[in-house]
Motif scaffolding. Sequence first.
Motif, PDB file in Angstrom:
ATOM      1  N   ASP A 117     -16.465 -43.820 -23.367  1.00 55.02           N
ATOM      2  CA  ASP A 117     -16.071 -44.293 -24.891  1.00 55.02           C
ATOM      3  C   ASP A 117     -15.138 -42.538 -25.463  1.00 55.02           C
ATOM      4  OD1 ASP A 117     -15.412 -45.017 -26.919  1.00 55.02           O
ATOM      5  OD2 ASP A 117     -17.609 -44.779 -28.005  1.00 55.02           O
ATOM      6  N   ILE A 118     -14.426 -41.838 -24.725  1.00 57.00           N
ATOM      7  CA  ILE A 118     -13.510 -41.238 -25.550  1.00 57.00           C
ATOM      8  C   ILE A 118     -12.328 -40.876 -25.423  1.00 57.00           C
ATOM      9  CG2 ILE A 118     -15.856 -39.576 -24.128  1.00 57.00           C
ATOM     10  CD1 ILE A 118     -13.906 -38.710 -21.719  1.00 57.00           C
ATOM     11  N   GLU A 119     -11.802 -39.557 -25.581  1.00 57.40           N
ATOM     12  CA  GLU A 119     -10.339 -39.999 -25.726  1.00 57.40           C
ATOM     13  C   GLU A 119      -9.856 -38.745 -24.541  1.00 57.40           C
ATOM     14  OE1 GLU A 119      -5.837 -40.138 -28.677  1.00 57.40           O
ATOM     15  OE2 GLU A 119      -8.342 -40.231 -29.491  1.00 57.40           O
ATOM     16  N   ILE A 120      -9.478 -39.254 -23.957  1.00 54.40           N
ATOM     17  CA  ILE A 120      -8.736 -37.775 -23.159  1.00 54.40           C
ATOM     18  C   ILE A 120      -7.114 -37.299 -23.732  1.00 54.40           C
ATOM     19  CG2 ILE A 120      -7.838 -36.388 -20.820  1.00 54.40           C
ATOM     20  CD1 ILE A 120     -10.499 -38.253 -19.740  1.00 54.40           C
ATOM     21  N   THR A 121      -6.801 -36.939 -23.975  1.00 53.01           N
ATOM     22  CA  THR A 121      -5.343 -36.207 -25.039  1.00 53.01           C
ATOM     23  C   THR A 121      -4.688 -35.988 -23.758  1.00 53.01           C
ATOM     24  OG1 THR A 121      -5.866 -34.446 -25.957  1.00 53.01           O
ATOM     25  CG2 THR A 121      -6.615 -35.694 -27.070  1.00 53.01           C
ATOM     26  N   PRO A 122      -2.749 -35.563 -24.479  1.00 50.76           N
ATOM     27  CA  PRO A 122      -2.227 -35.071 -23.800  1.00 50.76           C
ATOM     28  C   PRO A 122      -2.427 -33.473 -22.896  1.00 50.76           C
ATOM     29  CG  PRO A 122      -0.984 -36.390 -24.823  1.00 50.76           C
ATOM     30  CD  PRO A 122      -2.536 -36.097 -24.610  1.00 50.76           C
ATOM     31  N   LEU A 123      -3.183 -32.874 -24.403  1.00 49.55           N
ATOM     32  CA  LEU A 123      -3.734 -30.965 -24.590  1.00 49.55           C
ATOM     33  C   LEU A 123      -5.330 -31.352 -22.948  1.00 49.55           C
ATOM     34  CD1 LEU A 123      -4.153 -30.404 -27.949  1.00 49.55           C
ATOM     35  CD2 LEU A 123      -2.134 -30.210 -26.081  1.00 49.55           C
ATOM     36  N   GLU A 159     -17.438 -32.306 -10.691  1.00 45.76           N
ATOM     37  CA  GLU A 159     -17.673 -30.953 -11.461  1.00 45.76           C
ATOM     38  C   GLU A 159     -17.157 -31.045 -13.106  1.00 45.76           C
ATOM     39  OE1 GLU A 159     -17.869 -30.407  -8.175  1.00 45.76           O
ATOM     40  OE2 GLU A 159     -20.398 -31.165  -7.967  1.00 45.76           O
ATOM     41  N   THR A 160     -16.181 -30.882 -12.335  1.00 47.11           N
ATOM     42  CA  THR A 160     -15.249 -30.450 -13.816  1.00 47.11           C
ATOM     43  C   THR A 160     -14.849 -31.764 -14.477  1.00 47.11           C
ATOM     44  OG1 THR A 160     -12.943 -30.107 -11.838  1.00 47.11           O
ATOM     45  CG2 THR A 160     -14.251 -28.016 -13.173  1.00 47.11           C
ATOM     46  N   ILE A 161     -14.245 -32.730 -13.386  1.00 47.72           N
ATOM     47  CA  ILE A 161     -14.327 -34.164 -14.880  1.00 47.72           C
ATOM     48  C   ILE A 161     -15.637 -34.349 -15.470  1.00 47.72           C
ATOM     49  CG2 ILE A 161     -13.788 -36.143 -14.882  1.00 47.72           C
ATOM     50  CD1 ILE A 161     -12.474 -35.587 -11.575  1.00 47.72           C
ATOM     51  N   TYR A 162     -16.592 -34.296 -15.012  1.00 49.82           N
ATOM     52  CA  TYR A 162     -18.056 -34.480 -15.958  1.00 49.82           C
ATOM     53  C   TYR A 162     -17.244 -33.132 -17.267  1.00 49.82           C
ATOM     54  CZ  TYR A 162     -22.904 -36.047 -16.542  1.00 49.82           C
ATOM     55  OH  TYR A 162     -23.630 -36.114 -17.110  1.00 49.82           O
ATOM     56  N   GLN A 163     -17.783 -31.938 -16.836  1.00 51.91           N
ATOM     57  CA  GLN A 163     -17.601 -31.409 -17.890  1.00 51.91           C
ATOM     58  C   GLN A 163     -16.487 -31.971 -18.934  1.00 51.91           C
ATOM     59  OE1 GLN A 163     -16.564 -27.234 -16.118  1.00 51.91           O
ATOM     60  NE2 GLN A 163     -18.905 -27.233 -14.834  1.00 51.91           N
ATOM     61  N   LEU A 164     -15.681 -32.322 -18.311  1.00 53.50           N
ATOM     62  CA  LEU A 164     -14.393 -32.757 -18.965  1.00 53.50           C
ATOM     63  C   LEU A 164     -15.472 -34.059 -20.025  1.00 53.50           C
ATOM     64  CD1 LEU A 164     -11.817 -32.842 -20.643  1.00 53.50           C
ATOM     65  CD2 LEU A 164     -10.814 -34.720 -18.581  1.00 53.50           C
ATOM     66  N   ILE A 165     -15.624 -34.306 -19.074  1.00 56.37           N
ATOM     67  CA  ILE A 165     -16.251 -35.630 -20.191  1.00 56.37           C
ATOM     68  C   ILE A 165     -17.342 -36.192 -21.114  1.00 56.37           C
ATOM     69  CG2 ILE A 165     -17.565 -37.754 -20.029  1.00 56.37           C
ATOM     70  CD1 ILE A 165     -16.151 -38.260 -17.302  1.00 56.37           C
ATOM     71  N   THR A 166     -18.340 -34.856 -20.620  1.00 61.91           N
ATOM     72  CA  THR A 166     -19.219 -33.725 -21.816  1.00 61.91           C
ATOM     73  C   THR A 166     -19.177 -33.373 -22.489  1.00 61.91           C
ATOM     74  OG1 THR A 166     -20.643 -33.822 -19.662  1.00 61.91           O
ATOM     75  CG2 THR A 166     -21.381 -32.988 -21.962  1.00 61.91           C
ATOM     76  N   ARG A 167     -17.736 -32.428 -22.728  1.00 59.94           N
ATOM     77  CA  ARG A 167     -16.954 -31.818 -23.868  1.00 59.94           C
ATOM     78  C   ARG A 167     -16.841 -33.369 -24.420  1.00 59.94           C
ATOM     79  NH1 ARG A 167     -12.191 -30.068 -24.494  1.00 59.94           N
ATOM     80  NH2 ARG A 167     -11.386 -30.296 -22.617  1.00 59.94           N
ATOM     81  N   GLN A 198     -17.656 -35.886 -25.566  1.00 61.92           N
ATOM     82  CA  GLN A 198     -18.093 -37.109 -25.737  1.00 61.92           C
ATOM     83  C   GLN A 198     -18.855 -36.132 -26.813  1.00 61.92           C
ATOM     84  OE1 GLN A 198     -20.657 -38.048 -22.295  1.00 61.92           O
ATOM     85  NE2 GLN A 198     -19.613 -39.831 -22.591  1.00 61.92           N
ATOM     86  N   GLU A 199     -19.653 -34.863 -26.470  1.00 61.51           N
ATOM     87  CA  GLU A 199     -19.921 -33.667 -27.523  1.00 61.51           C
ATOM     88  C   GLU A 199     -18.794 -33.759 -28.698  1.00 61.51           C
ATOM     89  OE1 GLU A 199     -20.959 -30.102 -25.276  1.00 61.51           O
ATOM     90  OE2 GLU A 199     -22.329 -31.619 -24.510  1.00 61.51           O
ATOM     91  N   ASP A 200     -18.002 -33.551 -29.169  1.00 61.85           N
ATOM     92  CA  ASP A 200     -16.871 -33.117 -30.333  1.00 61.85           C
ATOM     93  C   ASP A 200     -16.945 -34.691 -30.508  1.00 61.85           C
ATOM     94  OD1 ASP A 200     -16.278 -30.872 -28.654  1.00 61.85           O
ATOM     95  OD2 ASP A 200     -14.227 -31.936 -28.444  1.00 61.85           O
ATOM     96  N   ASN A 201     -17.456 -35.897 -30.167  1.00 61.64           N
ATOM     97  CA  ASN A 201     -17.692 -36.831 -31.064  1.00 61.64           C
ATOM     98  C   ASN A 201     -18.327 -36.933 -32.367  1.00 61.64           C
ATOM     99  OD1 ASN A 201     -14.293 -38.230 -30.138  1.00 61.64           O
ATOM    100  ND2 ASN A 201     -16.569 -39.517 -28.791  1.00 61.64           N
TER     101      ASN A 201
END
Length: 76
Positions: free
Chosen positions: A46-52, A63-71, A73-76
């Motif tokens: 339930d995240i939105e990975i944007t072009p940025l 690990e880097t993919i999981y860090q992206l997901i976590t970040r 999720q925290e931004d929501n």
Amino acid sequence: MDELLNILKDLKPGVDFENEKNLIDDRILDSLDVMNLIVELNDEFDIEITPLDILPENFQSVETIYQLITRLQEDN
């Protein structure tokens, strides 16, 4: 993390995602794989990975993919 590993293993069976650290640099994941992965991650987490966010360093390892997901999720 288990959900992420399951998505990756479904996307590319036979890859040792737990130990692979250069998914992009070693061309284990190509651009189509990354786009398919983004769709799955957006739905599953339930995240939105944007072009940025679509940068090689965000997809180099589990690990880097999981860090992206976590970040994201925290931004929501």
